[in-house]
Every structure is written in C-alpha cells, then in structure tokens.
Design a protein around this motif. Structure first.
Motif, short mmCIF file in Angstrom:
data_model
loop_
_atom_site.label_atom_id
_atom_site.label_comp_id
_atom_site.label_asym_id
_atom_site.label_seq_id
_atom_site.Cartn_x
_atom_site.Cartn_y
_atom_site.Cartn_z
N ARG A 127 77.53 3.13 33.08
CA ARG A 127 76.26 4.13 32.94
C ARG A 127 74.94 3.37 32.54
NH1 ARG A 127 76.30 8.42 34.29
NH2 ARG A 127 74.80 9.24 32.61
N GLU A 128 75.25 2.22 32.76
CA GLU A 128 73.87 1.01 32.51
C GLU A 128 72.53 1.62 33.22
OE1 GLU A 128 77.88 -1.31 32.20
OE2 GLU A 128 77.04 -0.15 33.79
N ARG A 129 72.74 1.77 34.80
CA ARG A 129 71.65 2.36 35.37
C ARG A 129 71.08 3.63 34.92
NH1 ARG A 129 69.19 -2.09 37.27
NH2 ARG A 129 70.46 -3.16 38.65
N ALA A 130 71.99 4.57 34.71
CA ALA A 130 71.73 6.17 34.43
C ALA A 130 71.00 5.79 32.80
CB ALA A 130 72.70 6.92 34.06
N ALA A 131 71.58 5.07 32.20
CA ALA A 131 70.98 4.80 30.53
C ALA A 131 69.64 4.43 30.58
CB ALA A 131 72.03 4.06 29.69
N GLU A 132 69.45 3.35 31.51
CA GLU A 132 68.11 2.72 31.48
C GLU A 132 67.03 3.73 32.31
OE1 GLU A 132 66.46 -1.46 33.69
OE2 GLU A 132 67.91 -0.29 34.74
N ALA A 133 67.51 4.43 33.08
CA ALA A 133 66.53 5.47 33.71
C ALA A 133 66.09 6.40 32.59
CB ALA A 133 67.05 6.32 34.97
N ARG A 141 63.61 4.93 30.32
CA ARG A 141 62.60 4.83 30.86
C ARG A 141 61.73 6.05 30.93
NH1 ARG A 141 61.37 0.09 34.71
NH2 ARG A 141 62.97 -1.45 34.08
N ASN A 142 62.50 7.03 31.14
CA ASN A 142 61.92 8.62 31.12
C ASN A 142 61.42 8.97 29.73
OD1 ASN A 142 62.44 9.06 33.74
ND2 ASN A 142 64.39 9.90 33.61
N GLN A 143 61.94 8.09 28.73
CA GLN A 143 61.32 8.32 27.43
C GLN A 143 60.29 7.48 27.02
OE1 GLN A 143 64.60 8.84 24.30
NE2 GLN A 143 65.97 8.52 25.99
N GLY A 144 59.83 6.69 27.95
CA GLY A 144 58.73 5.82 27.73
C GLY A 144 58.95 4.43 27.00
N PHE A 145 60.16 4.15 27.22
CA PHE A 145 60.58 2.89 26.68
C PHE A 145 60.72 1.74 27.93
CE2 PHE A 145 62.71 5.38 23.42
CZ PHE A 145 62.46 4.99 22.30
N GLU A 146 60.24 0.42 27.54
CA GLU A 146 60.59 -0.61 28.54
C GLU A 146 62.11 -1.01 28.48
OE1 GLU A 146 58.35 -4.62 29.48
OE2 GLU A 146 57.50 -3.80 28.08
N THR A 147 62.73 -1.28 29.59
CA THR A 147 63.70 -1.80 29.60
C THR A 147 64.23 -3.03 30.61
OG1 THR A 147 64.57 -0.36 31.35
CG2 THR A 147 64.61 0.39 29.16
N PHE A 148 65.35 -3.89 30.21
CA PHE A 148 65.54 -4.84 31.01
C PHE A 148 67.08 -4.91 31.24
CE2 PHE A 148 66.20 -9.52 31.44
CZ PHE A 148 66.11 -9.35 33.04
N ARG A 150 64.98 5.99 17.08
CA ARG A 150 66.28 6.51 16.83
C ARG A 150 66.90 7.46 17.94
NH1 ARG A 150 67.74 5.65 11.59
NH2 ARG A 150 66.15 5.18 10.13
N ALA A 151 65.75 7.83 18.90
CA ALA A 151 66.33 8.76 20.17
C ALA A 151 66.88 7.83 20.88
CB ALA A 151 64.80 9.17 20.56
N ILE A 152 66.80 6.51 20.88
CA ILE A 152 67.67 5.56 21.76
C ILE A 152 69.25 5.84 21.58
CG2 ILE A 152 68.46 3.12 22.44
CD1 ILE A 152 65.42 2.57 21.79
N ASN A 153 69.55 6.02 20.42
CA ASN A 153 71.07 6.38 20.04
C ASN A 153 71.47 7.63 20.43
OD1 ASN A 153 71.48 3.99 18.63
ND2 ASN A 153 70.86 4.58 16.79
N GLY A 154 70.75 8.59 20.85
CA GLY A 154 70.91 9.72 21.62
C GLY A 154 70.86 9.96 22.87
N THR A 155 70.60 8.78 23.46
CA THR A 155 70.22 8.90 25.03
C THR A 155 71.66 8.64 25.66
OG1 THR A 155 68.21 7.58 24.69
CG2 THR A 155 68.92 7.50 26.99
N GLN A 156 71.48 9.44 26.83
CA GLN A 156 72.79 9.64 27.76
C GLN A 156 73.25 8.07 28.11
OE1 GLN A 156 72.84 12.34 30.75
NE2 GLN A 156 72.16 14.23 29.60
N GLY A 157 74.46 7.92 27.98
CA GLY A 157 74.75 6.41 28.51
C GLY A 157 74.55 5.36 27.44
N ILE A 158 74.03 5.67 26.37
CA ILE A 158 73.85 4.64 25.16
C ILE A 158 74.86 4.90 24.17
CG2 ILE A 158 72.37 3.80 23.42
CD1 ILE A 158 71.59 3.19 26.26
N LYS A 159 75.82 4.04 23.66
CA LYS A 159 76.64 3.98 22.71
C LYS A 159 75.73 3.97 21.31
CE LYS A 159 80.88 2.35 24.79
NZ LYS A 159 81.78 1.14 24.64
N ARG A 160 75.00 2.76 21.35
CA ARG A 160 74.28 2.64 20.09
C ARG A 160 73.21 1.32 20.24
NH1 ARG A 160 79.12 1.18 19.32
NH2 ARG A 160 79.59 -0.83 18.63
#
Length: 181
Positions: free
Chosen positions: A30-36, A39-46, A84-94
C-alpha cells in the motif's frame, strides 16, 4: 516527486522552517496509495525505490522494489502542521513515535537519499558491487582478505573467490561484510 533541490555545493539544504523528515510505517503493498493520500493532504513525501534483477524460473526479471520495505518518509513541522492525520491515512500503520511525539530522522539521512535518487525516487544500487569486482572482507574470519566477487543472491549473501593457502576458495559472506576494493 520531491521538492527539495540540491544547492550549488551539491548538498541538500536544511529547511529554514521547522519542517523535518519523519518515518511512517506502511502496510505492505500500500506504499504508493499511502503516499498519494498523504500528498493529497498536503504533506511532502519520499518513497525511495531501487531496481533489482531477480532470477525466477531460469529467467531474469527486472523489478522495482522498496529501498526500505514497509516505510516511507513524510516531511512536516510538528509544531505547525496537523501531523496526527497521518496516523489515520489509508495505507499508513503509524508514524514512528517516542511517547506522544513523532521521532524525526537524523539530519542528512533523507537529504542524502534524495540526492542519490533520480526524479522518480529510484536509488541506483547497481554500481555498489558487481560480479568480477575485487572486494575486501570487512568482518569475520576472513577480515581484510581481498577476493573476487563471483555472484550476489537475493538473500543478502555474496559468493567470493578468495586467494588463500595457495589456491582459490569459494566462500559465502553477507553482503554487508564486504566492500569494493
């Protein structure tokens, strides 16, 4: 894929704001989906990846694989952003945390990975070790012995031909225990 730019000195600048890189543990596959979603929430990812050639059923296949399976990096300022929204993002465990706060990556770690990656986040690891290359053993009973790398396997082991005791002997050694000579 990422917005940090390398400066004239070739080093990645540290941001002047309070934004730092943090590690998010993601669900496998789920890495790519979590990254997307991040990003939709405005976070920079790598999400660093590498190209690996694997043997399967007498064929060699070239595949993209996670450079750090199960993890991706997220950049934010914990004092200013709703992290804290990151922990509730689809594909993210924590997020990787210490007590109630996310733990930032050491300065330079992600910046160096970014500097090593191309515009698609691919880190080229193919030039590190190649069959036929001279290598030196850095730990174990053959420390400081020079040999020739015969092959690498997907289990993280290398087969090396060492010139010891008036002849070549093949040994299997962990890839982390050798380096280019």
């Amino acid at each position: 894929m990422h917005s940090l730019q390398i400066g004239m000195s070739g080093r990645m600048p540290y941001p002047e704001d309070g934004r730092r890189w943090f590690v998010a543990h993601v669900f496998t596959g789920r890495e790519r989906a979590a990254e997307a979603h991040l990003r939709n929430q405005g976070f920079e990812t790598f999400y660093p990846i590498e190209i690996r050639t694997v043997r399967h059923a007498r064929r060699q296949l070239t595949k993209e694989r996670a450079f750090l399976p199960g993890y991706l990096f997220v950049r934010f300022d914990p004092a200013q952003e709703r992290w804290r929204a990151i922990n509730g993002t689809q594909g993210i465990k924590r997020l990787i945390m210490q007590l109630e706060r996310p733990v930032p990556c050491p300065r330079g770690l992600v910046e160096n990975l970014l500097a090593s990656a191309d515009e698609n986040g691919i880190i080229d690891t193919s030039d590190r070790l190649r069959p036929g290359q001279k290598v030196v053993v850095r730990s174990g009973p053959f420390t400081d012995v020079v040999g020739t790398l015969e092959r690498l396997d997907n289990a993280g082991r290398a087969r090396i031909l060492l010139d010891i005791m008036a002849g070549e002997r093949a040994v299997r050694i962990g890839i982390r225990d050798i380096e280019a000579f």
